[in-house]
Design an enzyme around this catalytic site. Structure first.
Site, mmCIF file in Angstrom:
data_model
loop_
_atom_site.group_PDB
_atom_site.id
_atom_site.type_symbol
_atom_site.label_atom_id
_atom_site.label_comp_id
_atom_site.label_asym_id
_atom_site.label_seq_id
_atom_site.Cartn_x
_atom_site.Cartn_y
_atom_site.Cartn_z
ATOM 1 N N GLU A 136 -1.102 10.824 4.243
ATOM 2 C CA GLU A 136 -1.605 12.066 3.633
ATOM 3 C C GLU A 136 -2.438 12.891 4.615
ATOM 4 O O GLU A 136 -2.879 13.986 4.291
ATOM 5 C CB GLU A 136 -2.480 11.728 2.413
ATOM 6 C CG GLU A 136 -1.760 11.161 1.207
ATOM 7 C CD GLU A 136 -1.518 9.658 1.287
ATOM 8 O OE1 GLU A 136 -1.564 9.083 2.397
ATOM 9 O OE2 GLU A 136 -1.260 9.050 0.228
ATOM 10 N N TRP A 140 -18.247 -7.909 -4.913
ATOM 11 C CA TRP A 140 -17.042 -7.751 -4.118
ATOM 12 C C TRP A 140 -17.057 -8.662 -2.912
ATOM 13 O O TRP A 140 -18.075 -8.827 -2.265
ATOM 14 C CB TRP A 140 -16.965 -6.342 -3.555
ATOM 15 C CG TRP A 140 -16.628 -5.290 -4.535
ATOM 16 C CD1 TRP A 140 -16.128 -5.433 -5.789
ATOM 17 C CD2 TRP A 140 -16.786 -3.881 -4.325
ATOM 18 N NE1 TRP A 140 -15.949 -4.217 -6.374
ATOM 19 C CE2 TRP A 140 -16.342 -3.248 -5.501
ATOM 20 C CE3 TRP A 140 -17.236 -3.106 -3.258
ATOM 21 C CZ2 TRP A 140 -16.348 -1.873 -5.640
ATOM 22 C CZ3 TRP A 140 -17.235 -1.736 -3.389
ATOM 23 C CH2 TRP A 140 -16.793 -1.123 -4.576
ATOM 24 N N LYS A 168 -12.781 -9.550 -6.517
ATOM 25 C CA LYS A 168 -13.922 -9.301 -7.395
ATOM 26 C C LYS A 168 -14.399 -10.629 -7.963
ATOM 27 O O LYS A 168 -13.794 -11.179 -8.859
ATOM 28 C CB LYS A 168 -13.541 -8.327 -8.507
ATOM 29 C CG LYS A 168 -13.221 -6.968 -7.934
ATOM 30 C CD LYS A 168 -12.507 -6.062 -8.906
ATOM 31 C CE LYS A 168 -11.822 -4.948 -8.136
ATOM 32 N NZ LYS A 168 -10.476 -5.305 -7.650
ATOM 33 N N THR A 192 5.095 8.277 1.544
ATOM 34 C CA THR A 192 4.247 7.095 1.707
ATOM 35 C C THR A 192 5.089 5.869 1.387
ATOM 36 O O THR A 192 6.070 5.963 0.651
ATOM 37 C CB THR A 192 3.045 7.123 0.749
ATOM 38 O OG1 THR A 192 3.550 7.143 -0.589
ATOM 39 C CG2 THR A 192 2.180 8.338 0.973
HETATM 40 P P1 ADP Z 1 -0.804 4.613 8.277
HETATM 41 O O1 ADP Z 1 -0.001 3.381 8.360
HETATM 42 O O2 ADP Z 1 -0.340 5.664 9.184
HETATM 43 O O3 ADP Z 1 -2.266 4.335 8.462
HETATM 44 P P2 ADP Z 1 -0.376 4.748 5.432
HETATM 45 O O4 ADP Z 1 -0.444 5.971 4.632
HETATM 46 O O5 ADP Z 1 0.855 3.937 5.421
HETATM 47 O O6 ADP Z 1 -0.665 5.278 6.867
HETATM 48 O O7 ADP Z 1 -1.574 3.791 5.093
HETATM 49 C C1 ADP Z 1 -2.873 4.271 4.997
HETATM 50 C C2 ADP Z 1 -3.790 3.140 4.660
HETATM 51 O O8 ADP Z 1 -3.739 2.141 5.667
HETATM 52 C C3 ADP Z 1 -5.239 3.546 4.586
HETATM 53 O O9 ADP Z 1 -5.563 4.093 3.342
HETATM 54 C C4 ADP Z 1 -5.938 2.221 4.844
HETATM 55 O O10 ADP Z 1 -6.028 1.434 3.678
HETATM 56 C C5 ADP Z 1 -5.009 1.529 5.791
HETATM 57 N N1 ADP Z 1 -5.486 1.704 7.157
HETATM 58 C C6 ADP Z 1 -5.110 2.621 8.057
HETATM 59 N N2 ADP Z 1 -5.758 2.444 9.219
HETATM 60 C C7 ADP Z 1 -6.587 1.396 9.055
HETATM 61 C C8 ADP Z 1 -7.526 0.714 9.881
HETATM 62 N N3 ADP Z 1 -7.741 1.078 11.127
HETATM 63 N N4 ADP Z 1 -8.199 -0.327 9.340
HETATM 64 C C9 ADP Z 1 -8.001 -0.721 8.082
HETATM 65 N N5 ADP Z 1 -7.118 -0.135 7.260
HETATM 66 C C10 ADP Z 1 -6.418 0.913 7.730
#
Ligand code: ADP
Length: 545
Positions: A329, A443, A438, A184
Site C-alpha cells: 500500500e 501481549w 495474547k 496484496t
Molecule cells: P512487503 O513485502 O513489500 O513489505 P506486503 O504488503 O506484502 O509488503 O507486507 C507488508 C507487511 O510486511 C507489513 O505490514 C509488515 O507487517 C511486514 N513487514 C514489512 N517489512 C517489515 C520489516 N522490516 N519487519 C517486520 N515486518 C515487516
C-alpha cells in the site's frame, strides 16, 4: 505570490527520458533460461519505444491495465516503462499465487493484454478458461515464433518488437494518472488492488536515491532479488533507471548459489530481498568459494531482519544490511534504519540494537502510532500502538473495494502493524496485530521471540505462533528449523535455556517443535497462516487429556 513555479507533471516519462539522455552507455544484465543477456540503456530505450508502438497496435489505450507474468529481467523492465509511459497501467501479477487467485486478480483488474514468460505458460493455460478480459497473450522468449501453447491469441514479443516502428512520441500525462497496480498477497480474503500514480512512483524513486534512505545512485550496481511482480521490486528498477545504475536481474535463478555467483561475476554493490533469502545466502557464503567483496549493502525487509543476520553479514563479510519496512500500500518504502551521525560513536551493541529496528520515516512519509482508544502513544520506545502512516506514495483506498474504508480512516493508512517508536523516531515492529500472542491479557511479540531464537548458532529459521490455552487464552509455540548439520541434535531445553535471560519467564514458549521448513508466502515471508493450520490441533505440554 502563489503559482510562480512551473506546473511540471511528475511522471515516469521524466525518469525514462533522463535515463535515455544521460546513461545510454550503462548496462543491464539478465540471467535468462538460455544464458546471459546484456545490453545498454540506449538499447533499452530503443526497444521501449518499439514496445510502445506494439501496445498501440494491440489496442491498449490510456488507463487500460496490461498484465505482466514474469521473473526479473530486461523485458520486464521494458514493460515497466513502455506500459506506464504510454498512459496504460502496469499490472504486475504475482506468479506464485494460487491459480484461482491469479484468475481473480486478472479479472478484477480487467487486464486486456498479458505478457508472460514462456516458462510460466502452463500456469496461465490452466486458468485461461476463467479469464474474462484478456484479448492478447504475448510470450516473452528468445525466438520470433510463439511457443507451443493453448493460449489464444498468442504473439511473440520479439516478433512484435521487430515489426514495430522505432519512433514513438509520448503522450502528455497527468501526474495523478494511474501508472501501476499491484495486489496484496491477501493473507485473508481476496487480494486487494493498490493503484500507484505516476506522481507516487516519481517521488518514491527520488526518495530511494537519498543517502539516508537507500542511496540508489549511478555508482551502484543494483540487483533487485525481490520480485518485479511484488510492489515493483520495492521500486528499485524505476529509481535505478532514473539515475543510471547498472542493473542485474537474476531471472528465474533464485537459488542462493546462483545469486552468490551473480554478485561475484557482475560485481553487484547493492542487493535487495527478504530476510529468508539472505539466511540462505549466508549458508552458501559460510561454505566459501564465492567472492562477494563488491557487495557493500543489502536492503532487507518485508519481514523482520534478525539482528543475528545483521551481525553475521557485517562481521564476516563487511556487508551492511539496511533494515527497511514498507507495505504494498506504500509503493512500498516507509522507514529505513540508518544510524544518525552521532550514533557512530555508540558501542557496537547499541548500534546493532538501533539497526535491528525498522528505522525512521523516509522524507515524504509521516507516521504515528495509536492505542486501542485511538490516542497517540508516546515516542518512548516502550508503549506499543498500531502504526498509522500517510504521505504522497501511500494508497488512500483499494481498487474497486468500498468495504475496506476503515483501513484508511481519518486520512491515515492503518497498517495492522503494532510498533513502538523511540525518542529518536525509530520504529520497532512488535508484531502484526493478528500474530501477537495474547497471554493472560498481555501481549507477547512473536517477532521478538523468533529473532532471538534465530540468533542461536544451531538454528536456521524459527517462527512463533499462538496456541489456544484454556487458562491464558493463548500461549506461544516455537517452530524451529535447525541448520542441516544439527538436525536431530538440537533440543527444546537448549532453545529455552538460550532464551531464558532474554525474556520474562511468562514470555518463554510453552513448547518447541522441530520442523523441516517454515512454510513461506508467495514472496518468501514466513506463512504463519499455514503454520497455524498445521498446528491447529496441537496440544501444549500440561494440557493433554
Ligand atoms: P512487503 O513485502 O513489500 O513489505 P506486503 O504488503 O506484502 O509488503 O507486507 C507488508 C507487511 O510486511 C507489513 O505490514 C509488515 O507487517 C511486514 N513487514 C514489512 N517489512 C517489515 C520489516 N522490516 N519487519 C517486520 N515486518 C515487516
Amino acid at each position: 505570490m502563489q503559482g510562480l513555479i512551473m506546473d511540471y507533471p511528475l511522471t515516469i516519462q521524466h525518469l525514462l527520458e533522463r535515463t535515455h539522455r544521460l546513461y545510454g552507455k550503462k548496462e543491464i544484465v539478465s540471467w535468462l533460461p538460455n544464458g546471459f543477456h546484456r545490453y545498454t540503456y540506449a538499447d533499452f530505450y530503443r526497444r521501449v519505444q518499439r514496445l510502445a508502438n506494439v501496445l498501440q497496435r494491440l489496442g491498449v489505450r490510456k488507463g487500460d491495465r496490461v498484465g505482466t507474468f514474469a521473473w526479473n529481467h530486461y523485458r520486464h523492465l521494458e514493460l515497466y516503462f513502455a506500459i506506464t509511459c504510454t498512459g496504460a497501467v502496469l499490472h504486475t501479477v504475482n506468479i506464485r499465487l494460487f491459480p484461482e487467485q491469479i484468475a481473480y486478480i486478472l479479472n478484477h483488474a480487467e487486464d486486456t493484454v498479458l505478457f508472460f514468460d514462456e516458462s510460466l505458460a502452463s500456469i496461465l493455460e490452466g486458468i485461461q478458461g476463467e479469464l474474462k478480459t484478456v484479448q492478447h497473450f504475448v510470450a516473452m522468449g528468445e525466438g520470433t515464433t510463439p511457443p507451443e501453447t493453448s493460449l489464444r491469441p498468442v504473439h511473440s514479443y520479439e516478433a512484435l518488437l521487430a515489426e514495430a516502428s522505432p519512433e514513438y512520441r509520448w503522450p502528455r500525462l497527468d501526474e495523478y494518472d494511474a501508472a501501476g497496480i499491484c495486489y496484496t498477497s491477501g493473507t485473508t480474503g481476496h487480494p486487494k488492488g493498490v493503484v500507484y500514480s505516476h506522481r507516487a512512483i516519481f517521488l518514491h524513486s527520488l526518495a530511494l536515491t537519498g543517502v539516508d534512505c537507500i542511496g540508489v545512485s549511478e555508482r551502484e550496481t543494483i540487483m533487485p532479488v525481490v520480485p518485479m511482480f511484488h510492489v515493483n521490486a520495492w521500486g528499485l528498477p524505476f529509481s535505478a533507471a532514473m539515475v543510471g545504475s547498472k542493473q542485474v536481474f537474476p531471472g528465474p535463478h533464485m537459488k542462493p548459489e546462483e545469486l552468490a555467483y551473480l554478485i561475484q561475476n557482475e560485481r553487484v554493490t547493492l542487493a535487495a530481498g527478504v530476510p529468508t533469502l539472505w539466511i540462505g545466502i549466508q549458508q552458501v557464503l559460510e561454505k566459501g568459494g564465492y567472492d562477494v567483496s563488491s557487495l557493500h549493502t543489502i536492503l532487507s525487509g518485508g519481514s523482520a531482519v534478525p539482528r543475528s543476520l545483521l551481525e553475521t553479514f557485517e562481521r564476516r563479510w563487511g556487508i551492511q544490511i539496511i533494515h527497511a519496512w514498507g507495505m504494498t500500500e506504500m509503493t512500498p518504502v516507509g522507514t529505513v534504519s540508518r544510524l544518525k551521525s552521532y550514533m557512530h560513536t555508540w558501542t557496537e551493541e547499541e548500534r546493532f540494537a538501533v539497526r535491528a529496528k525498522q528505522g525512521f520515516m523516509v522524507p515524504g512519509v509521516e507516521l504515528t502510532a495509536i492505542d486501542e482508544t485511538g490516542k497517540e502513544v508516546p515516542w518512548d520506545g516502550k508503549t506499543p500502538g498500531e502504526l498509522l502512516v500517510r504521505g504522497p506514495w501511500i494508497a488512500r483506498a483499494y481498487y474497486k473495494d468500498p468495504d475496506s474504508e476503515e483501513k484508511f480512516a481519518g486520512g491515515w493508512l492503518h497498517t495492522g502493524d503494532v510498533v513502538t517508536i523511540d525518542s529518536e523516531g525509530y520504529i520497532q515492529i512488535v508484531d502484526r496485530v493478528k500474530d501477537l500472542v495474547k497471554s493472560g491479557g498481555e501481549w507477547i511479540s512473536s517477532v521478538d521471540l523468533e529473532t532471538a531464537i534465530m540468533a542461536h548458532p544451531k538454528v536456521l529459521e524459527a517462527a512463533v505462533i499462538a496456541i489456544p490455552h484454556p487458562k491464558w487464552q493463548e500461549r506461544p509455540l516455537a517452530c524451529v528449523v535447525p541448520k542441516p548439520e544439527y538436525r536431530g541434535e538440537l533440543s527444546k531445553e537448549e532453545i529455552l535455556a538460550f532464551l531464558q535471560d532474554k525474556f520474562a519467564r511468562w514470555w518463554l514458549p510453552d513448547d518447541v517443535v522441530f520442523i523441516a521448513e517454515i512454510p513461506k508466502t508467495s514472496v518468501g515471508k514466513f506463512d504463519k497462516k499455514v503454520l497455524r493450520q498445521q498446528f491447529a490441533n496441537y496440544t501444549l505440554p500440561g494440557q493433554e487429556g
